[in-house]
Design an enzyme around this catalytic site. Structure first.
Site, PDB file in Angstrom:
ATOM      1  CG  HIS A   1     -16.386  -6.781   5.962  1.00 56.39           C
ATOM      2  ND1 HIS A   1     -15.924  -5.366   7.207  1.00 56.39           N
ATOM      3  CD2 HIS A   1     -14.632  -6.503   4.889  1.00 56.39           C
ATOM      4  CE1 HIS A   1     -14.363  -4.797   7.067  1.00 56.39           C
ATOM      5  NE2 HIS A   1     -14.142  -5.530   5.367  1.00 56.39           N
TER       6      HIS A   1
ATOM      7  CG  HIS B   1      -9.730  -4.810   0.837  1.00 56.97           C
ATOM      8  ND1 HIS B   1     -10.128  -3.431   0.835  1.00 56.97           N
ATOM      9  CD2 HIS B   1     -10.430  -5.318  -0.403  1.00 56.97           C
ATOM     10  CE1 HIS B   1     -10.557  -3.059  -0.272  1.00 56.97           C
ATOM     11  NE2 HIS B   1     -11.237  -4.132  -1.237  1.00 56.97           N
TER      12      HIS B   1
ATOM     13  CD  GLU C   1      -7.612   1.779   2.603  1.00 57.84           C
ATOM     14  OE1 GLU C   1      -9.163   1.626   3.417  1.00 57.84           O
ATOM     15  OE2 GLU C   1      -7.014   1.364   2.670  1.00 57.84           O
TER      16      GLU C   1
ATOM     17  CD  GLU D   1      -3.186  -1.413   1.853  1.00 57.12           C
ATOM     18  OE1 GLU D   1      -3.112  -0.204   2.716  1.00 57.12           O
ATOM     19  OE2 GLU D   1      -4.097  -1.918   2.212  1.00 57.12           O
TER      20      GLU D   1
ATOM     21  CD  GLU E   1      -7.016  -1.779  -0.692  1.00 57.24           C
ATOM     22  OE1 GLU E   1      -6.956  -2.716   0.647  1.00 57.24           O
ATOM     23  OE2 GLU E   1      -7.038  -0.280  -0.056  1.00 57.24           O
TER      24      GLU E   1
HETATM   25  C1  NOJ Z   1      -8.561  -1.942   5.084  1.00 54.00           C
HETATM   26  C2  NOJ Z   1      -9.719  -1.894   4.059  1.00 54.00           C
HETATM   27  O1  NOJ Z   1      -8.613  -1.390   2.883  1.00 54.00           O
HETATM   28  C3  NOJ Z   1     -10.710  -1.057   3.958  1.00 54.00           C
HETATM   29  O2  NOJ Z   1     -11.843  -0.679   3.194  1.00 54.00           O
HETATM   30  C4  NOJ Z   1     -11.318  -1.957   5.414  1.00 54.00           C
HETATM   31  O3  NOJ Z   1     -12.576  -0.900   5.385  1.00 54.00           O
HETATM   32  C5  NOJ Z   1     -10.623  -1.644   6.712  1.00 54.00           C
HETATM   33  N1  NOJ Z   1      -9.067  -1.738   6.455  1.00 54.00           N
HETATM   34  C6  NOJ Z   1     -11.555  -1.980   7.771  1.00 54.00           C
HETATM   35  O4  NOJ Z   1     -11.387  -3.460   7.482  1.00 54.00           O
HETATM   36 CA    CA Z   2      -6.200  -1.408   2.540  1.00 56.33          CA
END
Ligand code: NOJ
Ligand code: CA
Length: 724
Positions: free
Chosen positions: A424, A494, A519, A183, A513
């Site tokens: 999730h 992710h 984000e 990231e 991701e």
């Molecule tokens: C990181 C993820 O990329 C994001 O989308 C998510 O909301 C948070 N972790 C919490 O799980």
């Molecule tokens: Ca992330």
């Protein structure tokens, strides 16, 4: 649709599989050269200097990879590094086509020349190693194969020593080598500048483990001084650690650096086995790098029999509001020390919990009204009060909702509105805990009508000492994808290891991701050039859940304070639905912000997710990208164009449209005075007639973009419109 009609390699009339076997006497075999089907690339293999295997790669006579050694260092027994003789080589060629279940194009051609080298080590019990090279028109793939053999069953890899000796001080688009995260923001530099830029590039990320020596991650994108584009990555990363690249910034040499496990080992191998493919995509046109399907071609077809349940997904989510200042939270309680076996209904509500019945219902209503497939709901389950940073093992159980989230009521409500709720599963890095609970979690999903899960791995990995990109976790992600398939569940991961084309083999692992995504716009901002680099790097491995579509770009809107903003224009956010390929796409902003811009929102509602064909019209890493795509099974086309911080004029060609017909185009563009930093929400929407002969010079503001939808229309609808 069933496996056979969509997934098997089709035997077409032009199918050609020819074997030309060259048998030679061991040491007498000299250099072996093969060329790509179009002859642009040539690959030479030879064994020299004490029996060390070497390869080199040329493109149109120019060196891409200068003579580079190949080898695997083995722990506690002799290595696969030297003392080799060539036992035999086999040259063959393949020219087939296949159809991805979902993808950028309906049909993919798999056309290469193969050189298989069978090596043996006469001094080490005649141990055998094979190296398989596949030379495509767009690059090279090669891997090590460890066949079943009398004197070798198991071994441990100490390090892989695959060299990539480059021909010069190329321009390079890179992120720091790290065992735990991908990231980072990209840095563009010369290779020689890496040493002085590494420290600055290694910004803080939750759970990171930067590589101690000078190293970068793959996919690595490079450009030579004479305009050759070179991309190094890997394909089919299975039961092996992910590879980074050590960099010798003085001699422009790179070499493989595998991710270690908790005790420092780099791979447990039982013969018969093979490494992932090492890939070098090459072209003198940047557009051809983006068009390359080499990595997918090197992955195995799916083993799933029934893939009819795997579908593109356009979704919204109770998500972005967690980044908006003062709005809502994942957590329900104010406590900061919680355990799974306590009664969460006794917590003190913080008054800001996002995933409440009322809130989720309103998102479902919005999704239903605007034709979205699903609503992601984060923060629905117990544990968020105390989920991050403690290397804690049992953070979530994946089945117990907070007291204000009624699973059955929302299940029925969503069903009545024709919308799915997306599950999730944040694991907080505790893969151990997740694996223990996986079957119950997936059964819970089945029972409650969920068909897709977003997984997350924020935090240090449990088992402690393992890394996100090590062999143990590589196997974990695949295990989750396969087990999800047993329950007909699609996965969007992710923080998982960077993708390597496994979405071909496990098509329910729909997207990942695995890079710095949207984000970060709420946590400091992505540089305007970031998304002109991602398709040349991260997306080479597979679809990205980038979560575009942020319309609210203002300062002071986001959690982290005054200097936070989205570093794009609004029109550029629309373009991402075309430039960032994924069959799973989020409209990430909150419904209120879409309601303020209904005419721009229309593009997100219309845009397709799955494609018959893609046309990479213009591209330069770090600068701009323009792509047109034809929607799967429909006479509809979507075009997206983006630029970095510089304004530009895109030249858009429409020659892919069927000839002699007029189409209705809607052009969403930056207003003349728009810019990502001063005037991001200024856009224009124009309607026009386009034909296959049309050309459009389209303005893009600094940090801007444009999007075009093209549809069939009645003559009467086209009458009053200008023709481009
Ligand atoms: C990181 C993820 O990329 C994001 O989308 C998510 O909301 C948070 N972790 C919490 O799980
Ligand atoms: Ca992330």
């Amino acid at each position: 649709m069933l496996y056979h009609s969509r997934f098997s390699i089709k035997s077409k009339a032009h199918f050609a599989l020819s074997f030309l076997l060259f048998f030679g006497l061991n040491a007498a075999l000299g250099a072996q050269t093969i060329t790509s089907p179009n002859k642009n690339l040539s690959l030479t293999f030879e064994v020299k200097n004490n029996g060390i295997p070497f390869y080199q790669l040329q493109y149109k006579g120019k060196p891409v990879i200068k003579p580079s050694a190949l080898g695997i260092e083995v722990k506690d027994s002799p290595s696969f590094m030297e003392g080799f003789e060539i036992d035999r080589t086999e040259v063959s060629s393949v020219d087939t086509t296949w159809e991805p279940l979902m993808g950028e194009q309906k049909t993919i051609r798999n056309n290469y020349t193969e050189l298989l080298v069978l090596l043996k080590q006469p001094q080490v019990d005649n141990r055998q190693l094979r190296i398989r090279f596949r030379l495509f028109n767009d690059g090279l793939g090669f891997r090590y194969e460890f066949p079943k053999q009398p004197n070798l069953n198991y071994f441990i890899i100490k390090e892989e020593h695959t060299q990539f000796n480059l021909a010069g001080n190329h321009k390079i688009f890179w992120i720091p080598g790290d065992y735990d995260t991908n990231e980072y923001a990209y840095t563009t530099s010369k290779i020689a500048e890496l040493p002085q830029l590494m420290e600055k590039a290694t910004v803080f990320i939750t759970a990171q483990h930067p590589i101690e020596n000078l190293a970068v991650q793959t996919p690595t994108m490079m450009k030579t001084d004479d305009g050759l584009y070179i991309n190094i990555h890997e394909a089919a990363l299975v039961n092996y650690p992910a590879m980074s690249l050590n960099v010798d910034a003085v001699n422009f040499k790179m070499s493989s650096h595998l991710t270690p496990d908790a005790v420092g080992n780099k791979g447990y191998i039982q013969t018969d086995a093979q490494s992932p493919w090492r890939t070098v995509v090459v072209s003198d046109k940047a557009t051809e790098i983006l068009a390359s399907k080499l990595i997918l071609n090197l992955n195995e077809p799916t083993a799933y029999k029934d893939v009819s349940w795997i579908k593109p997904i356009k979704y919204i989510g109770v998500w972005w509001e967690y980044f908006v200042a003062g709005k809502s939270t994942w957590a329900y309680g104010t406590e900061t020390n919680v355990k799974l076996d306590q009664d969460f209904s006794k917590l003190t509500p913080n008054g800001k919990h996002g995933a409440t019945n009322a809130r989720v219902k309103s998102y479902i209503d919005f999704a239903s009204k605007h034709g979205f497939d699903a609503v992601l709901v984060e923060g629905w389950n117990i544990g968020w009060e105390d989920w991050i940073g403690n290397w804690k093992e049992n953070v979530f159980d994946f089945i117990t909702p907070y007291p204000d989230f009624d699973v059955k009521m929302l299940r029925d409500y969503a069903a009545s509105k024709g919308v799915k709720i997306m599950m999730h599963h944040e694991t907080s890095g505790s893969a151990t805990n997740y694996e223990r609970r996986l079957d119950r979690a997936f059964q819970f999903m089945k029972d409650n009508n969920y068909n897709a899960v977003k997984t997350g791995y924020v935090g240090q990995i449990v088992p402690r000492g393992e890394h996100h990109d090590g062999q143990w976790m590589v196997n974990h992600y695949i295990h989750v994808a396969k087990r999800a398939a047993d329950y007909k569940i699609m996965v969007n991961s992710h923080e998982a290891v960077r993708p390597t084309g496994l979405n071909r083999t496990y098509p329910n692992w729909v997207a990942q991701e695995s890079a710095r995504g949207t984000e970060f716009e709420a946590m400091g901002g992505l540089a305007p050039e970031h998304t002109t680099i991602l398709p040349f790097t991260r997306l080479m491995g597979g679809p990205m859940d980038f979560t575009p579509g942020i319309f609210q770009t203002d300062l002071t809107y986001y959690n982290t304070g005054g200097n936070q903003r989205v570093n794009t224009t609004l029109a550029k956010q629309l373009a991402y639905y075309v430039t960032m390929y994924s069959p799973l796409q989020m409209a990430a902003d909150i419904p209120d912000n879409y309601e303020r811009f209904p005419d721009a929102f229309q593009f997100i509602k219309d845009v397709a997710l799955d494609w018959d064909a893609s046309y990479i019209l213009e591209a330069e890493p770090g600068d701009y990208i323009t792509i047109a795509r034809k929607a799967k099974g429909k006479n509809e086309w979507y075009v997206g164009g983006i630029t970095d911080e510089n304004p530009r004029t895109a030249t858009i060609d429409f020659s892919y449209l069927p000839e002699g017909k007029k189409y209705f185009a809607t052009i969403y563009a930056d207003a003349k005075d728009a810019s990502w930093d001063k005037n991001p929400q200024a856009y224009t929407i124009k309607k026009a007639v386009v034909t296959s002969k049309s050309k459009l010079n389209q303005f893009l503001a600094p940090g801007g973009g444009f999007a075009i939808s093209i549809k069939e229309a009645e003559a009467s609808e086209l009458k009053s419109l200008k023709r481009l």
